[in-house]
Design an enzyme around this catalytic site. Structure first.
Site, PDB file in Angstrom:
ATOM      1  N   SER A   1      43.245  39.186  43.642  1.00 14.00           N
ATOM      2  CA  SER A   1      41.958  39.586  43.077  1.00 14.00           C
ATOM      3  C   SER A   1      40.918  38.483  43.065  1.00 14.00           C
ATOM      4  CB  SER A   1      42.165  40.103  41.650  1.00 14.00           C
ATOM      5  OG  SER A   1      42.821  39.124  40.848  1.00 14.00           O
TER       6      SER A   1
ATOM      7  N   HIS B   1      38.221  36.994  35.345  1.00 14.43           N
ATOM      8  CA  HIS B   1      37.998  36.864  36.785  1.00 14.43           C
ATOM      9  C   HIS B   1      36.579  36.348  37.029  1.00 14.43           C
ATOM     10  CE1 HIS B   1      41.584  39.394  37.112  1.00 14.43           C
ATOM     11  NE2 HIS B   1      41.659  39.009  38.385  1.00 14.43           N
TER      12      HIS B   1
END
Length: 262
Positions: free
Chosen positions: A37, A243
């Protein structure tokens, strides 16, 4: 004056013929972006039709391809990927004509997604314990898995330049946050980033690859830092938490990769 102008025109003509007047970024070969990711761009939005892989138009591989015009671009990084997923579902994109490969992988193998969940729901001691478990996995179980991936990349693309992209620190310790996880939890999480960096840097060096350290790339922009935040805190959708956001993919990862590739 006429002579000078004639010489300039002649020189430019020669340079154009031999290709020296063309920027290097406009004449690069095939680029393949592998990984999890952090490479697919989860957290940066604009995922198009990539489904659960969450490949963002704002992710550093896409940004690099946009500015460097590779002869071909295979963006196969996928959110949630582990080393086994790279070998099963992504490695086929790497072919003998590949000139550049980027990859971030290993965090999911060590279970750091569940570690972050446990640190948000459990006590300080439990968070520290879970990080220690993940760190032990990274030190003892992850190296041969990385070696398998790196070996496959090299055997499939013997001449490719390979950049192994590392993970950033999530938190700025003793920073500006007044709420959220305790400083003990933040330190344990950052220590896990350090262990991952040490392991991944070591195995990438053994493979002859270049390690792009995510920690200095994001320094000053972690959660709790005084600068513009490049990493999402707890956010919605929840999977985008912890993230890199749009600014992190650009100012952090893309800038770091471009510093190496030009």
């Amino acid at each position: 004056m006429r002579v000078s102008r004639f010489l300039v025109i002649s020189l430019l003509s020669v340079l154009s013929l031999v290709g020296l007047a063309i920027p290097a970024s406009a004449a690069t070969g095939k680029y393949v972006a592998l990984g999890d990711s952090y490479s697919s761009g989860l957290g940066a939005g604009s995922y198009g039709s990539s489904g659960s892989c969450k490949r963002s138009a704002n992710a550093y591989p896409q940004l690099w391809a946009n500015t460097h015009a590779p002869s071909a671009f295979s963006f196969v990084a996928c959110s949630g990927a582990r080393t086994g997923d790279v070998l099963a579902n992504q490695i086929g994109a790497v072919t003998s004509d590949t000139a550049l490969v980027t990859i971030s992988i290993g965090g999911n193998d060590a279970g750091f997604a569940s570690v972050m969940t446990d640190c948000n729901t459990g006590s300080d001691s439990y968070c520290v314990q879970r990080n220690q478990q993940a760190q032990a996995y990274a030190r003892n179980e992850l190296p041969p898995k990385l070696d398998q991936v790196y070996s496959q990349i090299r055997s499939r693309a013997p001449s490719a330049r390979v950049l192994v992209v590392g993970y950033p620190h999530i938190y700025k310790l003793n920073g500006s946050c007044w709420v959220g996880l305790s400083e003990t939890k933040r330190a344990a999480i950052n220590q896990s980033s350090d262990v991952l960096a040490q392991v991944i840097a070591g195995r990438s060096a053994a493979a002859g690859f270049t390690f792009v350290d995510g920690r200095p790339a994001f320094a000053g922009h972690e959660i709790c830092a005084s600068g513009t935040r490049w990493i999402n805190s707890v956010s919605w959708p929840i999977e985008e938490s912890y993230h890199p956001n749009v600014a992190g993919q650009n100012g952090g990862y893309y800038a770091a990769v471009r510093a190496v590739t030009g």
